[in-house]
Design an enzyme around this catalytic site. Structure first.
Site, PDB file in Angstrom:
ATOM      1  N   THR A  96     -10.771  15.054  35.659  1.00 42.90           N
ATOM      2  CA  THR A  96     -10.899  16.381  36.260  1.00 42.90           C
ATOM      3  C   THR A  96     -10.958  17.396  35.124  1.00 42.90           C
ATOM      4  O   THR A  96      -9.976  17.591  34.412  1.00 42.90           O
ATOM      5  CB  THR A  96      -9.707  16.700  37.191  1.00 42.90           C
ATOM      6  N   LYS A 171     -13.948  19.238  43.526  1.00 38.21           N
ATOM      7  CA  LYS A 171     -12.648  18.681  43.115  1.00 38.21           C
ATOM      8  C   LYS A 171     -11.650  19.809  42.821  1.00 38.21           C
ATOM      9  O   LYS A 171     -10.479  19.752  43.206  1.00 38.21           O
ATOM     10  CB  LYS A 171     -12.843  17.789  41.884  1.00 38.21           C
TER      11      LYS A 171
HETATM   12  P1  NAP Z   1      -2.301  10.276  32.455  1.00 39.75           P
HETATM   13  O1  NAP Z   1      -1.610   9.083  32.974  1.00 39.75           O
HETATM   14  O2  NAP Z   1      -1.502  11.394  31.863  1.00 39.75           O
HETATM   15  O3  NAP Z   1      -3.415   9.805  31.402  1.00 39.75           O
HETATM   16  C1  NAP Z   1      -4.113  10.732  30.623  1.00 39.75           C
HETATM   17  C2  NAP Z   1      -5.085   9.980  29.738  1.00 39.75           C
HETATM   18  O4  NAP Z   1      -5.736  10.931  28.863  1.00 39.75           O
HETATM   19  C3  NAP Z   1      -4.398   8.961  28.810  1.00 39.75           C
HETATM   20  O5  NAP Z   1      -5.274   7.882  28.616  1.00 39.75           O
HETATM   21  C4  NAP Z   1      -4.226   9.772  27.536  1.00 39.75           C
HETATM   22  O6  NAP Z   1      -4.057   8.971  26.379  1.00 39.75           O
HETATM   23  C5  NAP Z   1      -5.536  10.515  27.509  1.00 39.75           C
HETATM   24  N1  NAP Z   1      -5.528  11.697  26.648  1.00 39.75           N
HETATM   25  C6  NAP Z   1      -4.802  12.826  26.778  1.00 39.75           C
HETATM   26  N2  NAP Z   1      -5.075  13.689  25.786  1.00 39.75           N
HETATM   27  C7  NAP Z   1      -5.994  13.082  24.994  1.00 39.75           C
HETATM   28  C8  NAP Z   1      -6.691  13.472  23.816  1.00 39.75           C
HETATM   29  N3  NAP Z   1      -6.493  14.676  23.247  1.00 39.75           N
HETATM   30  N4  NAP Z   1      -7.577  12.599  23.287  1.00 39.75           N
HETATM   31  C9  NAP Z   1      -7.791  11.397  23.858  1.00 39.75           C
HETATM   32  N5  NAP Z   1      -7.172  10.965  24.966  1.00 39.75           N
HETATM   33  C10 NAP Z   1      -6.283  11.809  25.535  1.00 39.75           C
HETATM   34  O7  NAP Z   1      -3.183  10.996  33.584  1.00 39.75           O
HETATM   35  P2  NAP Z   1      -3.832  10.364  34.905  1.00 39.75           P
HETATM   36  O8  NAP Z   1      -2.904  10.603  36.034  1.00 39.75           O
HETATM   37  O9  NAP Z   1      -4.338   8.998  34.633  1.00 39.75           O
HETATM   38  O10 NAP Z   1      -5.050  11.382  35.084  1.00 39.75           O
HETATM   39  C11 NAP Z   1      -6.272  11.226  34.383  1.00 39.75           C
HETATM   40  C12 NAP Z   1      -7.282  12.202  34.975  1.00 39.75           C
HETATM   41  O11 NAP Z   1      -7.452  11.913  36.375  1.00 39.75           O
HETATM   42  C13 NAP Z   1      -6.855  13.669  34.885  1.00 39.75           C
HETATM   43  O12 NAP Z   1      -7.978  14.470  34.646  1.00 39.75           O
HETATM   44  C14 NAP Z   1      -6.281  13.933  36.284  1.00 39.75           C
HETATM   45  O13 NAP Z   1      -6.330  15.307  36.611  1.00 39.75           O
HETATM   46  C15 NAP Z   1      -7.174  13.070  37.149  1.00 39.75           C
HETATM   47  N6  NAP Z   1      -6.614  12.587  38.441  1.00 39.75           N
HETATM   48  C16 NAP Z   1      -5.333  12.089  38.490  1.00 39.75           C
HETATM   49  C17 NAP Z   1      -4.840  11.620  39.716  1.00 39.75           C
HETATM   50  C18 NAP Z   1      -3.428  11.066  39.841  1.00 39.75           C
HETATM   51  O14 NAP Z   1      -2.968  10.866  40.966  1.00 39.75           O
HETATM   52  N7  NAP Z   1      -2.714  10.791  38.773  1.00 39.75           N
HETATM   53  C19 NAP Z   1      -5.638  11.660  40.865  1.00 39.75           C
HETATM   54  C20 NAP Z   1      -6.942  12.156  40.763  1.00 39.75           C
HETATM   55  C21 NAP Z   1      -7.432  12.611  39.549  1.00 39.75           C
HETATM   56  P3  NAP Z   1      -2.571   8.402  26.004  1.00 39.75           P
HETATM   57  O15 NAP Z   1      -2.329   7.248  26.927  1.00 39.75           O
HETATM   58  O16 NAP Z   1      -2.689   7.998  24.571  1.00 39.75           O
HETATM   59  O17 NAP Z   1      -1.615   9.545  26.216  1.00 39.75           O
END
Ligand code: NAP
Length: 295
Positions: A96, A171
């Site tokens: 997102t 979204k």
């Molecule tokens: P998350 O568990 O916090 O994972 C974030 C990911 O981004 C990790 O792989 C992290 O790497 C990486 N990252 C963060 N900063 C970075 C950087 N500067 N350079 C390279 N990699 C970086 O988040 P998530 O829940 O999976 O969400 C991921 C996306 O999906 C977001 O955009 C979120 O808004 C969207 N989303 C989430 C959900 C939900 O329910 N969680 C639902 C729909 C959409 P590390 O592992 O090394 O920290």
């Protein structure tokens, strides 16, 4: 065998990458911290040393990272995926991101002959791991058809909103409405607690009343019980989505008060309180004494 490069193995991306393994794709994975890739490697994924390395020979590169900054880094940094993607390769952004960022990535990558589509998702991490996400796609129809074999392993529903960027528009609208609802239910429940109402009765009334949405129902019981175990969506991510959405609202709804701003302010506080906490912990913010909130 088609090759997918999957970048970003957080709560969502880890399960999504696993879906490609289950579907028989050749999968290269990269994550900023390697530990999250170990079990995928054991299941047959190839570890890449950088996004650039992952993208070598890929038919599609799929990203699922936190925000604009992370997305820019994995596509365009010196060791970003674009460095090795061949002309015509699909770039599928599932993260997102802001609308402005999606348009910019589409433009910059297209200048290099890369086909960028935005495909943010709805659904929680368990849906991601089960291939039951809903994808909100912005793409030229022909690009979507090319991308479809890479989208179906992830999803039960693909909603095509229009040109590139339009999936992200929806979204952000969806998640701003969610942010307002969650902040609203936190405030309402905190008021009920302060007023000394029977919270069992309040929950019953909320869940069967006209204000009940799946979002409100999902959060209200957890808020009353202060049960935030296993954060699936964090305060930090909710704040980010709401802020991106308000920037979009300001460009679309000129000269009217944007009520989403209040939700952003509420999530600014929740993020400061605990960025990695469950978004529902908002209730702890609104029910803290005033003097505490001012800190
Ligand atoms: P998350 O568990 O916090 O994972 C974030 C990911 O981004 C990790 O792989 C992290 O790497 C990486 N990252 C963060 N900063 C970075 C950087 N500067 N350079 C390279 N990699 C970086 O988040 P998530 O829940 O999976 O969400 C991921 C996306 O999906 C977001 O955009 C979120 O808004 C969207 N989303 C989430 C959900 C939900 O329910 N969680 C639902 C729909 C959409 P590390 O592992 O090394 O920290």
């Amino acid at each position: 065998m088609a090759k997918v490069a999957f970048i970003g193995l957080g709560r969502m991306g880890h399960g999504m990458a696993g879906r490609y393994l289950d579907a028989g794709f050749s999968v290269a994975v990269w994550n900023r911290s390697k530990a999250k890739a170990e079990d995928l490697i054991a299941r047959g994924a190839q570890w890449a040393t950088s996004p650039e390395d992952a993208a070598i020979g890929a038919d599609a590169v799929v990203t699922m990272v936190a925000d604009d900054e992370a997305s820019r880094a994995v596509w365009l940094a010196k060791d970003g995926a674009a460095a090795t993607m061949k002309a015509g390769t699909l770039a599928i952004e599932c993260s997102t991101v802001s609308y402005r960022h999606a348009l910019e990535m589409a433009r910059v990558l297209r200048e290099r002959g890369i086909v960028y589509i935005d495909s943010p998702v709805t659904g929680l991490p368990d849906a991601a791991a089960a291939g039951k996400l809903t994808l909100l796609v912005g793409a030229d129809p022909a690009d979507l058809e090319r991308a479809r074999p890479f989208l179906t392993p992830l999803s039960t529903t693909i909603r095509h909103f229009g040109a590139v960027g339009s999936g992200t528009v929806y979204k952000l609208i969806n998640n701003l409405m969610g942010a307002i609802q969650i902040a609203g239910i936190a405030e309402g429940l905190a008021m009920a607690e302060q007023a000394g109402l029977d919270m069992k009765l309040v929950l019953e009334a909320v869940e069967s009343g006209v204000a009940a949405s799946p979002q409100v129902i999902r959060h209200s019981k957890r808020m009353v019980e202060r049960n935030f175990a296993g954060a699936t969506f964090t305060a930090s991510l909710r704040q980010k989505d709401a802020a991106y959405a308000v920037a979009l609202a300001e460009s679309l709804l000129r000269d009217v008060p944007i009520m989403g701003r209040a939700a952003v302010a509420a999530y600014d506080r929740a993020k400061a309180h605990g960025p990695d906490d469950d978004e529902g912990k908002m209730i702890e913010i609104v029910s803290r004494p005033k003097s505490d909130n001012a800190r």
